[in-house]
Design a protein around this motif. Sequence first.
Motif, PDB file in Angstrom:
ATOM      1  N   UNK A 131       0.700  -1.203  -0.083  1.00  0.00           N
ATOM      2  CA  UNK A 131       0.056  -0.030   0.068  1.00  0.00           C
ATOM      3  C   UNK A 131       0.819   1.391   0.071  1.00  0.00           C
ATOM      4  N   UNK A 132       1.994   1.277   0.655  1.00  0.00           N
ATOM      5  CA  UNK A 132       2.953   2.373   0.751  1.00  0.00           C
ATOM      6  C   UNK A 132       3.456   2.653  -0.663  1.00  0.00           C
ATOM      7  N   UNK A 133       3.733   1.601  -1.339  1.00  0.00           N
ATOM      8  CA  UNK A 133       4.470   1.621  -2.627  1.00  0.00           C
ATOM      9  C   UNK A 133       3.339   2.289  -3.776  1.00  0.00           C
ATOM     10  N   UNK A 134       2.037   1.879  -3.306  1.00  0.00           N
ATOM     11  CA  UNK A 134       1.132   2.334  -4.472  1.00  0.00           C
ATOM     12  C   UNK A 134       0.734   3.855  -4.011  1.00  0.00           C
ATOM     13  N   UNK A 135       0.687   4.194  -2.821  1.00  0.00           N
ATOM     14  CA  UNK A 135       0.431   5.657  -2.237  1.00  0.00           C
ATOM     15  C   UNK A 135       1.505   6.407  -2.902  1.00  0.00           C
ATOM     16  N   UNK A 184       3.600   3.030 -10.495  1.00  0.00           N
ATOM     17  CA  UNK A 184       2.317   2.344  -9.482  1.00  0.00           C
ATOM     18  C   UNK A 184       2.317   0.875 -10.054  1.00  0.00           C
ATOM     19  N   UNK A 185       1.618   0.045  -9.088  1.00  0.00           N
ATOM     20  CA  UNK A 185       1.479  -1.297  -9.575  1.00  0.00           C
ATOM     21  C   UNK A 185       0.874  -1.655 -10.965  1.00  0.00           C
ATOM     22  N   UNK A 186      -0.179  -0.664 -11.313  1.00  0.00           N
ATOM     23  CA  UNK A 186      -0.635  -1.217 -12.586  1.00  0.00           C
ATOM     24  C   UNK A 186       0.536  -0.750 -13.818  1.00  0.00           C
ATOM     25  N   UNK A 187       1.311   0.252 -13.539  1.00  0.00           N
ATOM     26  CA  UNK A 187       2.373   0.458 -14.534  1.00  0.00           C
ATOM     27  C   UNK A 187       3.319  -0.756 -14.430  1.00  0.00           C
ATOM     28  N   UNK A 188       3.532  -1.279 -13.302  1.00  0.00           N
ATOM     29  CA  UNK A 188       4.611  -2.343 -13.408  1.00  0.00           C
ATOM     30  C   UNK A 188       4.087  -3.421 -13.918  1.00  0.00           C
ATOM     31  N   UNK A 189       2.714  -3.871 -13.637  1.00  0.00           N
ATOM     32  CA  UNK A 189       2.040  -4.959 -14.178  1.00  0.00           C
ATOM     33  C   UNK A 189       2.098  -5.052 -15.833  1.00  0.00           C
ATOM     34  N   UNK A 190       1.925  -3.792 -16.228  1.00  0.00           N
ATOM     35  CA  UNK A 190       1.544  -3.384 -17.407  1.00  0.00           C
ATOM     36  C   UNK A 190       3.035  -3.799 -18.387  1.00  0.00           C
ATOM     37  N   UNK A 191       4.034  -3.211 -17.611  1.00  0.00           N
ATOM     38  CA  UNK A 191       5.310  -3.514 -18.192  1.00  0.00           C
ATOM     39  C   UNK A 191       5.783  -4.958 -18.087  1.00  0.00           C
ATOM     40  N   UNK A 192       5.454  -5.666 -17.253  1.00  0.00           N
ATOM     41  CA  UNK A 192       5.778  -7.092 -17.211  1.00  0.00           C
ATOM     42  C   UNK A 192       4.988  -7.976 -18.444  1.00  0.00           C
ATOM     43  N   UNK A 193       3.621  -7.506 -18.400  1.00  0.00           N
ATOM     44  CA  UNK A 193       2.563  -8.166 -19.144  1.00  0.00           C
ATOM     45  C   UNK A 193       2.980  -7.725 -20.636  1.00  0.00           C
ATOM     46  N   UNK A 194       3.770  -7.034 -20.728  1.00  0.00           N
ATOM     47  CA  UNK A 194       4.060  -6.608 -22.351  1.00  0.00           C
ATOM     48  C   UNK A 194       4.899  -7.801 -22.893  1.00  0.00           C
ATOM     49  N   UNK A 195       5.363  -8.549 -22.475  1.00  0.00           N
ATOM     50  CA  UNK A 195       5.846 -10.009 -22.911  1.00  0.00           C
ATOM     51  C   UNK A 195       5.199 -11.153 -22.612  1.00  0.00           C
ATOM     52  N   UNK A 196       5.201 -11.917 -23.636  1.00  0.00           N
ATOM     53  CA  UNK A 196       4.528 -13.299 -23.351  1.00  0.00           C
ATOM     54  C   UNK A 196       5.072 -14.205 -22.024  1.00  0.00           C
TER      55      UNK A 196
END
Length: 82
Positions: free
Chosen positions: A23-27, A39-51
Amino acid sequence: MDDLPQHARIGYLVWAVLFACLFAWEAIGLLHPTDSFPTLSQTLKAVMRYQFGRWVLFAAWLWFGWHAFVQGWHFLLRGPVA
């Protein structure tokens, strides 16, 4: 809560610290959007860019689901244990 064993208290404390860090990371990421702190969504988007990243996240999701919800269950449809 006094009847909990010591290892259970430590486990709850570890989970509380992990969620507090999450929660602190996201805040921090949301309060300072112009910084380079993602943010977490940006991190997940970067990871999910690749199969490969999608497969790793899927495997992590399955592993977590198994350990959080299924492991140790006694299924209802199983017959009486002899």
